[in-house]
Design a protein around this motif. Structure first.
Motif, PDB file in Angstrom:
ATOM      1  N   PHE A  86       0.620  -1.139  -0.137  1.00 14.98           N
ATOM      2  CA  PHE A  86       0.139  -0.012   0.072  1.00 14.98           C
ATOM      3  C   PHE A  86       0.955   1.288   0.042  1.00 14.98           C
ATOM      4  O   PHE A  86       2.021   1.398   0.729  1.00 14.98           O
ATOM      5  N   CYS A  87       0.445   2.106  -0.594  1.00 16.97           N
ATOM      6  CA  CYS A  87       0.975   3.681  -0.769  1.00 16.97           C
ATOM      7  C   CYS A  87      -0.039   4.477   0.136  1.00 16.97           C
ATOM      8  O   CYS A  87      -1.422   4.475  -0.106  1.00 16.97           O
ATOM      9  N   ALA A  88       0.382   5.319   1.095  1.00 15.87           N
ATOM     10  CA  ALA A  88      -0.448   6.200   1.925  1.00 15.87           C
ATOM     11  C   ALA A  88       0.077   7.578   1.773  1.00 15.87           C
ATOM     12  O   ALA A  88       1.225   7.741   1.928  1.00 15.87           O
ATOM     13  N   VAL A  89      -0.778   8.348   1.405  1.00 16.04           N
ATOM     14  CA  VAL A  89      -0.333  10.002   1.635  1.00 16.04           C
ATOM     15  C   VAL A  89      -0.946  10.616   2.645  1.00 16.04           C
ATOM     16  O   VAL A  89      -2.225  10.444   2.852  1.00 16.04           O
ATOM     17  N   GLU A  90      -0.432  11.587   3.073  1.00 16.57           N
ATOM     18  CA  GLU A  90      -1.071  12.679   4.003  1.00 16.57           C
ATOM     19  C   GLU A  90      -1.196  13.961   3.277  1.00 16.57           C
ATOM     20  O   GLU A  90      -0.286  14.479   2.972  1.00 16.57           O
TER      21      GLU A  90
END
Lengths: 109, 112
Positions: A86-90
């Motif tokens: 998974f890629c997760a961005v803020e």
């Protein structure tokens, strides 16, 4: 809201092969993380990489924030690399973390 | 150094019941976020707590509520459970600022 798109959705490789996973995001972000979710559901943090390039053993990652994408490289794949990445961005405007739908990786012995 | 710990690991509840899930953050972390992950999907943000207050909230109904205690630990409460609430519930903690988050192993909730 911000879109986080990961590709490919599924990837099947032989042990020893190399792979590149991609994450595109549609808006400015404060940071970006790559995670590996093992078959038991545990999310393991691989990289915290808002920009630039990092390496950790057989894994490396590059984020080009100005072009809104990040790449995760896995070299000399092992069966234990199987799972979902998974890629997760803020997102910058409110600090919420948004996940992509993941890339499911199968490494065959 | 203990990471993020969640309890219980598995839970089975009946429709209409209420459930409380617990999370202890990693040492040195003061921000706690909760996520719901349905089968085959990415985690969806529920809410985030900092200084014992809800700071951010995702698109979840009021049946989902939470609390953060002075020691930074947190609870997630879900009322009037629906079958669709069956999922893996993940807790993440982090220090204030942009240093990334650490996830717990999750609580797998099954509603029957």
């Amino acid at each position: 809201g911000i879109q986080v798109e990961q590709s490919p959705p599924d990837l099947i490789l032989q042990e020893g092969a190399n792979s590149t996973l991609r994450c595109n995001f549609s808006d400015s972000v404060n940071n970006l993380q790559w995670f590996h979710q093992n078959p038991w559901g545990q999310l393991i943090n691989l990289f915290y990489i808002p920009s630039g390039t990092k390496q950790n053993g057989r894994l490396s990652a590059t984020t080009v924030a100005t072009e809104r994408y990040s790449l995760l490289y896995i070299s000399s794949s092992q069966t234990t690399d199987s799972g979902v990445y998974f890629c997760a961005v803020e997102r910058r405007r409110d600090d919420k973390i948004i996940f992509g739908k993941g890339t499911r990786l199968h490494i065959l012995p | 150094d203990a990471g993020v710990t969640q309890s219980p690991t598995h839970l089975i509840k009946t429709r209409g019941q209420q459930v409380t899930l617990r999370c202890s953050p990693k040492s040195g972390h003061d921000t706690v976020s909760w996520y719901q992950q349905a089968l085959g999907q990415g985690p969806q943000f529920i809410f985030q707590y900092y200084e014992e207050e809800e700071r951010q909230r995702g698109n979840f109904p009021d049946r989902f509520s939470g609390h953060q205690f002075p020691n930074y630990s947190s609870e997630l409460n879900v009322n009037a459970l629906l079958l669709g609430d069956s999922a893996l519930y993940l807790c993440a903690s982090g220090p204030r600022g942009n240093y990334g988050y650490t996830f717990g192993s999750g609580t797998r909730l099954t509603v029957v």
